[in-house]
Design an enzyme around this catalytic site. Structure first.
Site, PDB file in Angstrom:
ATOM      1  N   HIS A 167       0.608  -1.140   0.161  1.00  0.00           N
ATOM      2  CA  HIS A 167       0.101   0.073  -0.075  1.00  0.00           C
ATOM      3  C   HIS A 167       0.862   1.232  -0.094  1.00  0.00           C
ATOM      4  O   HIS A 167       0.462   2.226  -0.164  1.00  0.00           O
ATOM      5  CB  HIS A 167      -0.822   0.070   1.208  1.00  0.00           C
ATOM      6  CG  HIS A 167      -0.493   0.373   2.456  1.00  0.00           C
ATOM      7  ND1 HIS A 167      -0.243  -0.689   3.535  1.00  0.00           N
ATOM      8  CD2 HIS A 167      -0.066   1.459   2.987  1.00  0.00           C
ATOM      9  CE1 HIS A 167       0.453  -0.086   4.489  1.00  0.00           C
ATOM     10  NE2 HIS A 167       0.336   0.993   4.209  1.00  0.00           N
TER      11      HIS A 167
ATOM     12  N   ASP B 113       0.096  -7.622   1.421  1.00  0.00           N
ATOM     13  CA  ASP B 113       0.666  -6.251   1.635  1.00  0.00           C
ATOM     14  C   ASP B 113       2.368  -6.173   1.673  1.00  0.00           C
ATOM     15  O   ASP B 113       2.674  -5.380   2.555  1.00  0.00           O
ATOM     16  CB  ASP B 113      -0.050  -5.400   2.822  1.00  0.00           C
ATOM     17  CG  ASP B 113      -0.018  -3.932   2.731  1.00  0.00           C
ATOM     18  OD1 ASP B 113       0.257  -3.304   1.650  1.00  0.00           O
ATOM     19  OD2 ASP B 113      -0.202  -3.282   3.595  1.00  0.00           O
TER      20      ASP B 113
ATOM     21  N   SER C 249       4.498   2.203   8.054  1.00  0.00           N
ATOM     22  CA  SER C 249       4.291   1.172   7.413  1.00  0.00           C
ATOM     23  C   SER C 249       5.444   0.662   6.311  1.00  0.00           C
ATOM     24  O   SER C 249       5.819   1.517   5.855  1.00  0.00           O
ATOM     25  CB  SER C 249       3.111   1.502   6.285  1.00  0.00           C
ATOM     26  OG  SER C 249       1.978   1.816   7.032  1.00  0.00           O
TER      27      SER C 249
END
Length: 471
Positions: A116, A146, A221
């Site tokens: 992402h 992911d 992230s």
């Protein structure tokens, strides 16, 4: 430890014997005290690993549907009434800037981060802790877990890097360390413990996250979660925004299993049994007369699918695939999803209470509704994509050739080919699969105008389009 409840008076006669007392219940076992070694300062660990943690800066052009609220209409209504409907996957919105974290896993500049973070990226720039910066190519990505892999461009071959550890060896309560770039604050360090394993947060079919209370924030992230040996045991991926101290990381063992395929093909193609399964509950086991209460029970089989062809039946309870025990429908999905299509595997079932082993040749898992399609590197470089600006793929439901991507400003966009359309005919040739269509497009005469017959997404009508073939 039992103690006497009273002291006897010195020199007194011994007491008369009393009636036999009832047996005393055994004392509950005492949990032994545990001395927890103090980790001391984490500074040596941080100094050893932080050079491999990077900041990932992205310029991306997200699909228009993701950038504004859209009027949702039933399939075909927009075309029928002339209303602008929901944009297809490649109608592009404005350029947006984003950032995340990542970490280098080999000296040649291979970087792991979240899908992402780099999805829809038009440019990726990676900054190291020492101030150096490099452009990066997205080698591969897997939206369902992911995970994404980047390759630094024109980088030296002696970059600092870290190793993937064994996430199965980490225990709840072990100390962990997170490094990343929350809110753009480069090389921020937080620590905590592993709070839980194998968390299903309903983000996708392959959820098996590590949970930690180390501070994780937006910008973390793709960053690493370390054990105290300096090994990466997870990739920080998700948080619960309404909570404090709840973060989730993709286990390193899962990343390790995907990495070779992402490096080679750019995408993960997964094994598929062609069935619908659900958890075997004690009530279902009783209804089926079974003595086990764990497994995945087959609720439905795809006609002609890999499982049906191998002889699997409704109500079979799958208990093992190869050497991996199956305790739920979720574990079946994860186990089969890590296997390669076309591999032949042993599936162990209980049928009418009796064990049975069947050999199944796995198919390729089709994309489910709402899941993004990711092309392989070979598909990205196919002639139809490079010259004409569109990508073709066989429709997962067997309907023919699907136009799954149209590049902005390309001949395919000029021809008004909506992404999601079925391509029925190229020139005089009817096409049944992506290979036939790609070959017909490759043979098109340069400088010509090629007639296409398409079926727009959500429509039953067939339309003609004129595709300009570059000189």
């Amino acid at each position: 430890m039992m103690m006497a409840s009273a002291c006897q008076a010195l020199g007194a006669a011994p007491p008369a014997p009393s009636p036999a007392a009832p047996p005393v219940a055994a004392a509950a076992p005492v949990i032994p005290s545990v001395t927890v070694p103090s980790p001391g300062s984490l500074a040596p660990l941080v100094e050893a690993v932080k050079g491999a943690v990077v900041n990932v800066e992205v310029l991306a052009r997200a699909p228009v549907a993701a950038t504004r609220g859209m009027l949702r209409l039933p399939p075909g209504w927009a075309e029928q009434f002339g209303i602008p409907g929901s944009p297809q996957g490649d109608e592009r919105g404005p350029v947006q800037q984003g950032q995340g974290s990542g970490f280098i896993v080999d000296a040649k500049g291979l970087v792991l981060t979240n899908n992402h973070v780099v999805e829809n990226a038009e440019r990726v720039r990676v900054k190291l802790d020492d101030g150096r910066a490099f452009d990066a190519q997205v080698l591969g990505r897997d939206p369902l877990t992911d995970v994404a892999v980047l390759q630094l461009q024109n980088a030296p071959r002696d970059l600092p890097h870290v190793a993937l550890g064994n996430s199965d060896a980490v225990r709840v309560g072990d100390f962990v360390l997170a490094i990343g770039n929350p809110f753009g604050l480069a090389s921020s360090v937080s620590s905590g413990i592993l709070s839980a394993r194998a968390r299903d947060i309903h983000a996708g079919p392959y959820d098996e996250f590590l949970q930690t209370d180390a501070a994780i924030n937006p910008g973390n992230s793709g960053g690493p979660l370390f054990n105290l040996k300096g090994e990466v045991i997870g990739m920080n991926t998700a948080i619960v925004r309404e909570a404090t101290g709840i973060g989730f990381a993709v286990p390193s063992n899962l990343i390790h299993s995907l990495l070779p395929r992402l490096e080679k093909d750019g995408v993960v193609r997964r094994g598929w049994l062609g069935l619908a399964a659900q958890d075997l509950t004690p009530d279902l086991a009783r209804a089926l007369g079974l003595e086990v209460d764990k497994g995945a029970i087959i609720a439905d089989l795809n006609d002609g699918g890999p499982g049906a062809r191998a002889g699997l039946q409704d109500n079979d309870v799958i208990t093992r695939v190869e050497d991996t025990p199956i305790v739920s429908a979720g574990s079946l999905t994860r186990t089969v999803g890590l296997l390669r299509p076309d591999s032949r595997v042993s599936v162990h079932v209980l049928r009418d209470g009796k064990p049975l082993a069947l050999q199944v040749t796995l198919g390729t898992r089709p994309a489910q509704r709402g899941e993004p399609e990711v092309p392989t590197r070979e598909e990205e470089s196919a002639p139809a994509r490079g010259r004409l600006g569109m990508r073709l793929a066989d429709d997962p439901q067997g309907q023919g050739v699907r136009v799954v991507r149209v590049d902005p400003g390309s001949p395919a966009e000029q021809a008004e080919l909506p992404p999601g359309s079925l391509l029925r005919q190229v020139g005089e040739q009817k096409v049944a699969n992506a290979q036939e269509a790609a070959e017909a497009l490759r043979l098109a005469k340069p400088g010509s105008m090629l007639l296409l017959r398409i079926q727009p997404p959500g429509s039953d009508v067939t339309l003609l389009r004129a595709l300009p073939v570059p000189s």
